[in-house]
Structures are given as C-alpha cells and as structure tokens.
Design a protein around this motif. Structure first.
Motif: not given
Length: 471
Positions: A93, A219, A228, A221-225, A215-216
């Motif tokens: 990450q 991820d 994060g 799904r767009g759950k981790t900006p 971010e897209r």
C-alpha cells in the motif's frame, strides 16, 4: 392324512400369516402418520446426536491437553505469520501511495499543486517506504516456507515439521530501531496534511479530478481514497507494539528469543511515547501561536520551547473593590493578602493555562487595538503553589463555583459558572503543576542576569513586574 384336509390346513395357515402381515402393515402405517410418535422418534435421534457430539468434543479436548506443549508454539508461529502478512500489505500500500499519488504530483502534472504542498501532504513517505522494505526483507525468510497438511484448511500438527531458518524478530526490531523514529515527523505532520488535502480537494478542481481518477484506477470499487493510504504509517507503530506484546505472551521462559523480544517491546513503547510527546508539543506550539494572535501578552513570550498549552476559558477574579483592581492593573505588582470583606465584587477575566503560567486577561475588543484580549497579569505555576478546591469564602456570590490559588504570601480566588467547569479547571491546574515539577530548573520567567529575582521566583512563585519578565 387326507390330501384335502392337508390342503385346507395349509390354506388356513397361510391366511393367518397374511392377516398378521396386514395387521402389522396397518400398525406401521398408522405409526408413520401419527405426529406424536414421529416427534418422539425425532427427539430421540436429537438426543443421540447430542451425545455423539459431546463424545467427539471430549476426545478433541483430551487431544488438546496431550499436545498443550505445541499449542503455545502454534500460536507463536501464527503471530509471526501475521507479522509478515500485515507487513507485506503495508509495503504494497505504501508503494501505491508513492508510485500512484506522490510521483505524479511531484512531477508537476497537476496544476495548482507545488512542491511545498506535496511535501506537506506526503511528508517523508518515501523514507518510510524504504524502512518498511528493509524490515520486510529481514523478517520474510522466517515464514516464507509452507506447512504441508491434509484437507482444505492448513493445520500445523507438529512444530518439528517446520523447515526454515529461525528469525529473531526481537533482534531485528532492535537493529532497525533508529529507523522507527522517522515515523515521528510523519505523525506530527499528519493533521496539517489532512487539512491541506481537504482544502485542495475543495478549491482545486484539477487536483480533485486527479485524485478521483487515480483512486478508481487503483481500486475499481472506490473504497480506498487517498486519506486511507495516508493514515497507514500513523497506525503502524501501535500495530508493532500489539504484535510484539502477543509474541512475548506466547514465548515461553527460557526461549532463546524472549530477551530480545522484551527489549524490542520496550524500545517500541519508548518510540510510541516519544511520538506522542512530539505530537503533543507540536499541537501545543500551534495553539500557543494561535493565542498570540488574540492575546496582547506584553513582553511574555508564549512561544518558548519549554512552554506547553493546557487549557483556557472564561472566569471571574474575586477582589475586595474595583479601586484596588484598577490600581493593580496600573502598577502590575503583587496584590496584598486578600482580607475578608462584607462584599466581594467579581471581575470577568479570560484565563490561559500553560505548564508554567496562569495568565488572566481582560476583554480588549472595545478598546483601540487589534487583539481580542489584553493580559492583566500572570501567576507562576510552582511547587509551593497550593490549590484549594473548596475554599471557605462566604462573601463570594452564591451563583459561582470557586477555587483558590494560594502562595506563601498571596492568594487568588477564581470563580466559574458551573461545577463542571470548576472540576475541569482543577484537573488541568493539577496537571500543569505536575508538569512544572518535572520541568523544575528548566523554566526561566525573569532575565537570566537577575539571579536574586530568579531565585525568589523559584522559591515562592511570586508575580513579577513587567520590567523583569523575560522577552
């Protein structure tokens, strides 16, 4: 016998058997459709199944008791695996943070974001990535092998089956200990980074579009900006502390790694405490800088390195008369010992508490000047200062909750409007007094050349004249 009689007897016997079978079939058919009989049979089956499960659980328990020597080792092995898995995720990450976000912004591809903004947002993230990679390479060989097992879930039956080099986790932490102190800079800067990121999202459309697209891409799904990823280094040191505590818990006495794990845990706890202290000092300095914008404190320098902000709030100073208050404000000298008078008039003040000073100021908004408050005077937080939570003052107004600050030669009664405020002030002043005791000998209020005044200040905690205050 007569063949006819024999045939008739055989027929009668066969008829009797058939009738018996018919009766049996009828009875069984009736039982099958009898609900009470069916429920009774089901209950019997459930009782049998329950007893079978109990027997199986008892056998498992006995097997666990026999292998208890290996159970601690299995738990310790799983903690080591968790070390590796979490560190692998953390490094991956951080790579996303540096390669997908930091690198494009540093190259100037986004308008309106300069190098200074990038530094304030990401701080020393690249350095932390290098440290994490170094740490991962050292501990990865310890669990890089696989344990053979049957079935879907992998089970470790015997520690002797493990083949691989032993890794001293505690020794690795001790060796790389100085690198963990680099987290302090990142954590202290984290709040400012988050505020700047939010401001740029709202004001810079190009920056906002870049973050949304990146971010897209990272991820779908767009759950981790981006926030994060930025918070990961903040959470890492507490995670190390928790895992080392668990590893020490399941490392038996006499184990070759136990002493190093103890030292590593103590070192990480020290790093965590140091980071918390640095963050607290940074927040205190920021708060002191904000106070200097609204408080005319004369020659008192609130930005001294040793000075720590604690608390602030409105209150009332209880004095003998308005004339004495005016005379005190003119000369800024020590008040005489408060005498009991038939009536005490409360004067509104705004108080600022630091680890070495309690400043009380008046509202300056209606007077010529650009600051909201003007300092009247201050008290020195010293060891000989006494805090009386419930002073005996019958002349004070009944609607105020009072506490008193006492010095060997002077007293000061403070009143607030609610009991909750009073408890908070008492708690904060006690904390400040404890901090002053820890910093004894390092706090100078007067000029260093005036040794007599400095000694008197340390001994008695007196209020000082404006000409003696250290700039």
């Amino acid at each position: 016998k007569n063949p006819n009689e024999m045939a008739r007897a055989a027929c009668e016997e066969a008829e009797a058997k058939i009738m018996g079978l018919l009766d049996m079939v009828t009875t069984h058919r009736r039982q099958l459709f009898d609900r009470e009989y069916y429920e009774e049979r089901v209950e019997h089956v459930v009782r049998v199944q329950r007893q079978v499960r109990r027997n199986l659980q008892w056998k498992k328990f006995q097997k666990f008791i026999k292998s208890s020597a290996n159970s601690v080792g299995r738990r310790r092995y799983r903690i080591q695996q968790e070390f590796i898995s979490t560190e692998r995720t953390y490094v991956s990450q951080l790579l996303i943070l540096c390669n997908k976000f930091l690198a494009p912004l540093s190259s100037g591809k986004v308008e309106g974001v300069d190098d200074k903004d990038v530094k304030r947002i990401f701080s020393n993230a690249r350095t932390l990535l290098q440290c994490a990679e170094m740490f991962y390479k050292d501990i990865a060989p310890g669990v890089s092998f696989k344990v053979k097992s049957k079935g879907r879930k992998k089970k470790l039956k015997d520690l002797k089956q493990i083949q691989g080099p032993r890794v001293d986790f505690g020794g690795i932490f001790i060796k790389l200990g100085p690198f963990f102190k680099l987290y302090s800079e990142y954590i202290v800067n984290f709040d400012a980074s988050r505020n700047l990121l939010q401001k740029l999202r709202e004001e810079n459309q190009a920056f906002s579009d870049f973050l949304v697209s990146t971010e897209r891409a990272v991820d779908p799904r767009g759950k981790t900006p981006l926030e994060g990823y930025l918070i990961l280094p903040v959470q890492r040191i507490p995670r190390y502390k928790m895992l080392l505590s668990e590893l020490l818990k399941f490392t038996q006495e006499g184990h070759v790694d136990r002493e190093n794990i103890k030292k590593a845990l103590a070192y990480i706890e020290g790093v965590a405490n140091s980071i918390n202290e640095s963050k607290r000092k940074a927040e205190s300095s920021e708060k002191a800088a904000e106070i200097t914008k609204i408080l005319d404190c004369g020659e008192v320098n609130l930005l001294e390195s040793h000075r720590t902000y604690f608390y602030e709030g409105p209150g009332f100073g209880l004095w003998e008369s308005e004339a004495e208050l005016a005379a005190h404000s003119r000369r800024m000298s020590v008040l005489p010992t408060r005498q009991r008078q038939p009536k005490i008039k409360p004067s509104p003040f705004y108080f600022f508490l630091f680890n070495d000073l309690l400043i009380y100021a008046t509202d300056n908004s209606g007077v010529f000047g650009d600051k909201k408050y003007r300092m009247v005077n201050f008290f020195v937080i010293a060891e000989k200062m006494m805090l009386v939570e419930d002073p005996d003052c019958q002349e004070a107004p009944a609607d105020l909750f009072c506490f008193e600050i006492r010095y060997p030669r002077r007293n000061f009664l403070i009143g607030v409007k609610t009991e909750k405020e009073k408890k908070e002030w008492v708690f904060q002043i006690k904390k400040a007094k404890t901090s002053a005791a820890l910093n004894k000998g390092r706090i100078n209020i007067v000029k260093s050349g005036n040794s007599d005044a400095l000694a008197l200040c340390r001994e008695r905690g007196w209020l000082l004249k404006r000409s003696d205050i250290l700039k």
